[in-house]
Design an enzyme around this catalytic site. Sequence first.
Site, PDB file in Angstrom:
ATOM      1  N   GLY A 397       9.373  -5.758 -13.115  1.00  0.00           N
ATOM      2  CA  GLY A 397       7.896  -6.003 -13.408  1.00  0.00           C
ATOM      3  C   GLY A 397       6.977  -7.017 -14.812  1.00  0.00           C
ATOM      4  N   VAL A 398       8.578  -7.111 -15.396  1.00  0.00           N
ATOM      5  CA  VAL A 398       8.235  -8.044 -17.001  1.00  0.00           C
ATOM      6  C   VAL A 398       7.797 -10.165 -16.719  1.00  0.00           C
ATOM      7  CG1 VAL A 398       9.440  -6.989 -17.728  1.00  0.00           C
ATOM      8  CG2 VAL A 398      10.634  -9.342 -17.136  1.00  0.00           C
ATOM      9  N   GLY A 399       7.673 -10.125 -15.016  1.00  0.00           N
ATOM     10  CA  GLY A 399       6.697 -11.836 -14.716  1.00  0.00           C
ATOM     11  C   GLY A 399       7.907 -12.760 -15.131  1.00  0.00           C
ATOM     12  N   LYS A 400       9.461 -12.378 -14.759  1.00  0.00           N
ATOM     13  CA  LYS A 400      10.789 -13.440 -14.591  1.00  0.00           C
ATOM     14  C   LYS A 400       9.891 -13.714 -12.747  1.00  0.00           C
ATOM     15  CE  LYS A 400      14.100 -10.036 -13.574  1.00  0.00           C
ATOM     16  NZ  LYS A 400      12.866  -8.786 -13.998  1.00  0.00           N
ATOM     17  N   THR A 401      10.024 -13.259 -11.905  1.00  0.00           N
ATOM     18  CA  THR A 401       9.532 -14.971 -10.825  1.00  0.00           C
ATOM     19  C   THR A 401       8.042 -15.533 -11.141  1.00  0.00           C
ATOM     20  OG1 THR A 401      10.602 -13.257  -9.261  1.00  0.00           O
ATOM     21  CG2 THR A 401       9.152 -14.360  -8.727  1.00  0.00           C
ATOM     22  N   SER A 717      26.311   3.795 -27.779  1.00  0.00           N
ATOM     23  CA  SER A 717      25.564   4.282 -28.291  1.00  0.00           C
ATOM     24  C   SER A 717      25.000   5.886 -28.650  1.00  0.00           C
ATOM     25  CB  SER A 717      24.266   2.879 -28.260  1.00  0.00           C
ATOM     26  OG  SER A 717      23.595   3.609 -26.937  1.00  0.00           O
ATOM     27  N   LYS A 760      15.045  -0.399 -27.160  1.00  0.00           N
ATOM     28  CA  LYS A 760      14.834   0.946 -27.253  1.00  0.00           C
ATOM     29  C   LYS A 760      13.871   1.571 -28.319  1.00  0.00           C
ATOM     30  CE  LYS A 760      20.320   1.595 -27.384  1.00  0.00           C
ATOM     31  NZ  LYS A 760      21.204   1.422 -27.865  1.00  0.00           N
TER      32      LYS A 760
END
Length: 819
Positions: A397-401, A717, A760
């Site tokens: 959902g971050v706009g790669k496509t 971590s 994070k």
Amino acid sequence: MSGFDPLFGALEEDEESGPDPERIFWALDDGVPYREAASLPDKLPEVLPFMSSRDLVVYPNMVVPIVVAKPRSVAALDSALSGNRLLFVSAARRLTGEESGPDPVYPVGTVCVVAKSFRGPDGRSRVLLHGLFRGKISRWTSRDPFDQVTFASHPDFAHSRNIQAQALMRQILEQTEQLFRLNPLLSPELLSVIQSIEDPGTLAYLVVANLGLRTPDLQKIYENRHPLRRLSRVLFFLNREISLLDAKRKIQMDAKGEIDRSQREYFLREQLKAIQKELGESPDGNDELELLSRRIEEAALPPLALEEAERQMNRFSKLHAESSEAGVVRSYLEWLADLPWKPPAPLHFDLAKAKALLDLDHLGLEKVKDRILEYLAVRVLNPRGKPPILCFVGPPGVGKTSLGESVAKALKRPFIRISLGGVRDEAEIRGHRRTYVGALPGRILQGMRQAKVMDPVFMLDELDKMGTDFRGDPYSALLEVLDPEQNRHFSDHYLNLPYDLSGVLFLATANVLDTLPSPLLDRLEVIEIPGYTEEEKKEIARTHLWPRQRRENGIPSRRMELTDEALKKIIREYTRESGVRSLERKLATLCRKVAVRTLKGDKKRVRVLPDDLDSMLGRSLFHETPEEEKDLVGVVKGLAWTPTGGDLLFVEATLLEGKGQLTITGKLGEVMQESAQAAFTYVRSNPGSIGVPEDYWGKREVHLHVPEGAIPKDGPSAGITMAVAIASAAMNRPVRGDIAMTGEITLRGRVLPIGGLKEKLLAARRFGMKEVIIPFGNERDLPDVPSEVRESLTITPVRKMEEVFERAFSRNPAESHGI
């Protein structure tokens, strides 16, 4: 010189001609044609002139016309005519230009009488010979000027007309009748003559003379002196001739049927063309082969592909239009014609317009957009270079496509996207071989056919979702596609020709890189796309998501308004994600609620406030409880990275009576369990740092738990988080509720750097944390974090656990809340 004789037929020059099969006939009942031409002597002479025959064995009682042309044969004939008209005739073993002698002829021949002779103007003689009986050459008496031989009679062995002889003769007669039915060239009168013969030897000679056998076979039958064996041999050749004629008849019938069908189809097609032409439905020259040839010519194929196309077109022209093989060849030629083969035009684009377009379509992501612009600039300056394959990696959902779509829009090129999620078959990439039913090229060439140019923007979506099984390894098939050194000659199994993919702008997307094989990962230039901040989400929603959902749901802008406070609450309490897909779904839900109200007759303007969200979207999903906000003993907030972005991780510790053991729960991975053990060992080995006696741990054991036990967790971590939780439980001292931490711990208390710092910190801000403890080694990663995130958090880099303890515990130890 050649001529024609009414009795002997066509004459050939300079050769001793064989008989015309249609003019061979038999003398029966001692009747000799043209007997008036000669009177046979009562006693035959011991020496007779000799003449050889070509391709012919003269049997007794056989009357045959021949042409005599060789000088020695003409001299022998003249000698016979001047005497008793008798000749000894034997078949030649081989056809040579030499004079006859003892070797070239068979020793067994026939004593013949010259029934009639006629000499033409060319010096050759047309002779009618009548075979009398079989003889065998004893010796050659003279060779000059013609051959003379002494002979002895060579009669059959005595035999009786037993049952076996009668059965053989009857079988020969039956097979002869069948032969005459199959061969219309044989005269029915000859069949009547054969059926009237009662002598086995004469029957054998008469039947075999009409089978068209070679001279060695005829001679072998003639030399056989046993009548029954001769009949058996004749029956064998007769059956063979019938089988050959029957097979020939079947072949002719099949060929005739195929020709008739082809002619019928041809006439029907011609009639159909005429009808279509009258109706104006079909233009001239619409023949399928001609159309394919024109399309192949227009496609501008390279030499190797053109050669293969011509070969396949030649095959197609010889196949029946309705055959399955014709369909396979037709499909192959259509693919060759449809694929783009022409070299791409030079790339031209405005860098400023491309940047403005990327900024318009995507908010933030400055490093990613700068790298894309650099890539495009290099392609313009060096079109024949070997560009890297860009791979956008980030949470969903971050706009790669959509980044790939923006690149295609900036370059004004077709955008082709293929989803690789769930692909397990190598043939999806390389295609199927044409031997399989329903074979097709792979998705790469299918995309090129759709693009119609050789330089589209090609998006390989969900690259990390492919798998391997018994059908092959699609990752290995992609190695050639994504290697600039190899994709100039990409080979698809269906096409079986090299295809140039060097002009294609390949882009790939993935959520994680762990599943990608190292050879494939080595061919990719990874560009990480982090999650969006709250401000970026608000701006994306206002600029893109909200207008699009109103438009798709039929809600005018004057009909509905979404306040900033309501949008902020949706982002914080209804969606916790790195991307904006869930946010868009919530906005779509609001629009649907208003759409229902509109159809019910409510025309009032809707202004969505924070208090309206509970009734429209339901109760909030991520509201922090008061207990989570308090300072609690043994409860510490850690930060974790997931494929969908950063998240907040709660670590709980409590003490029990025991013998210093550590119990770990919460479905932790192997690395995380080792980190918990290292944290426990550090706390036990440094009792002074937390203010407990040295024998404190000998009577107690620790239960360490990470909630949400159904979700797998792993990674190093959370080491300092677990150490702080154990120390808090041991000291009965609360940990600050507004602080979160991340870092790996060593047995000596050193804090080591971790990955995913930006995600994070975004999660810490999203959950309302005030301070975040990070390893000192991650301080260099802070410039990658958005400025609004850095400004809203107190970020404390630490090197040792003592610094962590100093910042983590509540300032007022009296404010203690036990677990």
